[in-house]
Design a protein around this motif. Structure first.
Motif, PDB file in Angstrom:
ATOM      1  N   CYS A   1      41.195  -2.525 -14.741  1.00 53.69           N
ATOM      2  CA  CYS A   1      41.037  -3.011 -16.112  1.00 53.69           C
ATOM      3  C   CYS A   1      41.852  -2.201 -17.106  1.00 53.69           C
ATOM      4  O   CYS A   1      42.100  -1.014 -16.908  1.00 53.69           O
ATOM      5  CB  CYS A   1      39.576  -2.897 -16.549  1.00 53.69           C
ATOM      6  SG  CYS A   1      38.396  -3.622 -15.426  1.00 53.69           S
TER       7      CYS A   1
ATOM      8  N   ARG B   1      37.987  -3.620  -9.313  1.00 53.26           N
ATOM      9  CA  ARG B   1      38.572  -4.241 -10.497  1.00 53.26           C
ATOM     10  C   ARG B   1      39.442  -3.224 -11.217  1.00 53.26           C
ATOM     11  O   ARG B   1      39.078  -2.064 -11.369  1.00 53.26           O
ATOM     12  CB  ARG B   1      37.478  -4.728 -11.448  1.00 53.26           C
ATOM     13  CG  ARG B   1      36.526  -5.718 -10.806  1.00 53.26           C
ATOM     14  CD  ARG B   1      37.027  -7.137 -10.832  1.00 53.26           C
ATOM     15  NE  ARG B   1      36.887  -7.764 -12.137  1.00 53.26           N
ATOM     16  CZ  ARG B   1      37.525  -8.876 -12.492  1.00 53.26           C
ATOM     17  NH1 ARG B   1      38.371  -9.444 -11.661  1.00 53.26           N
ATOM     18  NH2 ARG B   1      37.322  -9.403 -13.676  1.00 53.26           N
TER      19      ARG B   1
ATOM     20  N   SER C   1      40.224  -6.080 -20.189  1.00 49.52           N
ATOM     21  CA  SER C   1      40.853  -7.168 -19.459  1.00 49.52           C
ATOM     22  C   SER C   1      41.097  -6.672 -18.035  1.00 49.52           C
ATOM     23  O   SER C   1      41.756  -5.659 -17.817  1.00 49.52           O
ATOM     24  CB  SER C   1      42.118  -7.637 -20.176  1.00 49.52           C
ATOM     25  OG  SER C   1      43.241  -6.982 -19.719  1.00 49.52           O
ATOM     26  N   CYS C   2      40.490  -7.371 -17.093  1.00 47.84           N
ATOM     27  CA  CYS C   2      40.417  -6.871 -15.718  1.00 47.84           C
ATOM     28  C   CYS C   2      41.011  -7.851 -14.727  1.00 47.84           C
ATOM     29  O   CYS C   2      40.986  -9.055 -14.948  1.00 47.84           O
ATOM     30  CB  CYS C   2      38.960  -6.656 -15.305  1.00 47.84           C
ATOM     31  SG  CYS C   2      38.043  -5.550 -16.364  1.00 47.84           S
ATOM     32  N   LYS C   3      41.493  -7.306 -13.641  1.00 48.39           N
ATOM     33  CA  LYS C   3      41.860  -8.167 -12.519  1.00 48.39           C
ATOM     34  C   LYS C   3      41.369  -7.523 -11.225  1.00 48.39           C
ATOM     35  O   LYS C   3      41.193  -6.306 -11.155  1.00 48.39           O
ATOM     36  CB  LYS C   3      43.375  -8.413 -12.486  1.00 48.39           C
ATOM     37  CG  LYS C   3      44.244  -7.178 -12.494  1.00 48.39           C
ATOM     38  CD  LYS C   3      45.711  -7.596 -12.547  1.00 48.39           C
ATOM     39  CE  LYS C   3      46.639  -6.404 -12.268  1.00 48.39           C
ATOM     40  NZ  LYS C   3      46.878  -5.535 -13.401  1.00 48.39           N
ATOM     41  N   SER C   4      41.145  -8.355 -10.228  1.00 44.22           N
ATOM     42  CA  SER C   4      40.653  -7.832  -8.954  1.00 44.22           C
ATOM     43  C   SER C   4      41.802  -7.241  -8.157  1.00 44.22           C
ATOM     44  O   SER C   4      42.938  -7.680  -8.258  1.00 44.22           O
ATOM     45  CB  SER C   4      39.994  -8.947  -8.141  1.00 44.22           C
ATOM     46  OG  SER C   4      38.813  -9.330  -8.781  1.00 44.22           O
TER      47      SER C   4
ATOM     48  N   SER D   1      33.131  -5.612 -18.520  1.00 49.87           N
ATOM     49  CA  SER D   1      33.564  -7.004 -18.313  1.00 49.87           C
ATOM     50  C   SER D   1      33.800  -7.695 -19.643  1.00 49.87           C
ATOM     51  O   SER D   1      34.643  -8.576 -19.756  1.00 49.87           O
ATOM     52  CB  SER D   1      32.518  -7.801 -17.536  1.00 49.87           C
ATOM     53  OG  SER D   1      32.009  -7.046 -16.502  1.00 49.87           O
TER      54      SER D   1
END
Ligand SMILES: *[C@@H]1O[C@H](CO)[C@@H](O)[C@H](O)[C@H]1NC(C)=O
Ligand SMILES: *[C@@H]1O[C@H](CO)[C@@H](O)[C@H](O)[C@H]1NC(C)=O
Ligand SMILES: *[C@@H]1O[C@H](CO)[C@@H](O)[C@H](O)[C@H]1NC(C)=O
Ligand SMILES: *[C@@H]1O[C@H](CO)[C@@H](O)[C@H](O)[C@H]1NC(C)=O
Length: 212
Positions: free
Chosen positions: A43, A41, A62-65, A58
């Protein structure tokens, strides 16, 4: 009709989300990349998320894979990585340009003696969750010139740090050894794995630092 109490909670919740959103967009947000199982992830977090606290991350970031094979070569001013194994850390970091790097080993793992090459590193902080008492160590890498302007890929990476991953297993403090005469480096450390596979650019302005 909505009872006042739950309306209040709803409002608070919205305010909270607004505040969090505002917070993470603030100028002091930094990049955190964490690995957990097969997941990576990426972030953007407010500063000060406690090491290896995945649930807090989490919540606050703000996270993205990230797909392991879709990782692009990037430059980072500040980067924090929470990791659990050496190979994923290698995939994430090898020859990446990072000025200020924080590495946290989450969980009790023993890492191999394997060197990781990082470009342009100026400050390194490390911590290992399993170490008691928990303490963070830091190291300033000597850099005399502006390392940002000198990056155009491996062959022109003028400040290379080699980080021995096994240092996470040890209790000794972080040490570094810098040398700017590459020819004497290859003479003094002929068995250093990197010099066999990818010769250091024979350039007088190349500074190599070994962190162990
Ligand atoms: C960012 O951090 C600096 C110093 O740590 C502080 O002076 C500044 O107000 C912070 N900015 C934001 C947007 O929080
Ligand atoms: C993580 O996100 C930042 C900001 O969006 C981006 O610049 C960087 O390339 C990403 N890193 C990876 C490994 O995907
Ligand atoms: C660099 O190292 C080489 C090989 O050891 C040596 O011959 C040379 O004099 C050194 N140069 C400087 C500037 O120290
Ligand atoms: C060595 O690095 C300098 C500074 O980046 C560059 O101008 C020069 O062309 C390089 N020399 C060689 C032989 O790669």
């Amino acid at each position: 009709m909505t009872p006042p109490a739950s309306l209040c909670l709803l409002l608070l919740g919205e305010l909270g989300i607004f505040a969090l959103g505002h917070f993470t967009k603030g100028q002091n947000s930094s990049t955190l990349i964490f690995t957990k199982g097969n997941t990576i992830r990426n972030c953007s977090c407010p500063v000060g998320v406690r090491d290896c606290d995945y649930s807090l991350a989490s919540l606050m970031c703000s996270c993205k894979s990230v797909l392991p094979f879709a990782m692009e070569q990037t430059r980072y001013d500040h980067l924090t990585i929470w990791f659990t194994d050496a190979s994923t850390l290698g995939q994430l970091l090898e020859f990446t340009l990072v000025q200020d790097l924080k590495l946290s080993l989450c969980g009790s793992y023993t890492l191999p003696t394997k060197y990781l090459a990082i470009c342009g590193l100026q400050r390194l902080r490390i911590s290992a969750e399993a170490k008691r008492p928990f303490r963070e160590q830091s190291l300033l890498v000597p850099s005399r010139r502006d390392s940002r302007s000198s990056y155009k890929g491996w062959q022109t990476c003028m400040f290379i740090s080699f980080l021995d991953m096994a240092l996470f297993n040890r209790d000794s403090s972080l040490k570094s050894y810098s040398i700017d005469n590459v020819s004497s480096l290859t003479r003094d450390f002929p068995d250093f794995p990197y010099f066999k596979t990818s010769p250091i650019p024979n350039n007088k302005s190349c500074v190599v630092t070994i962190i162990y």
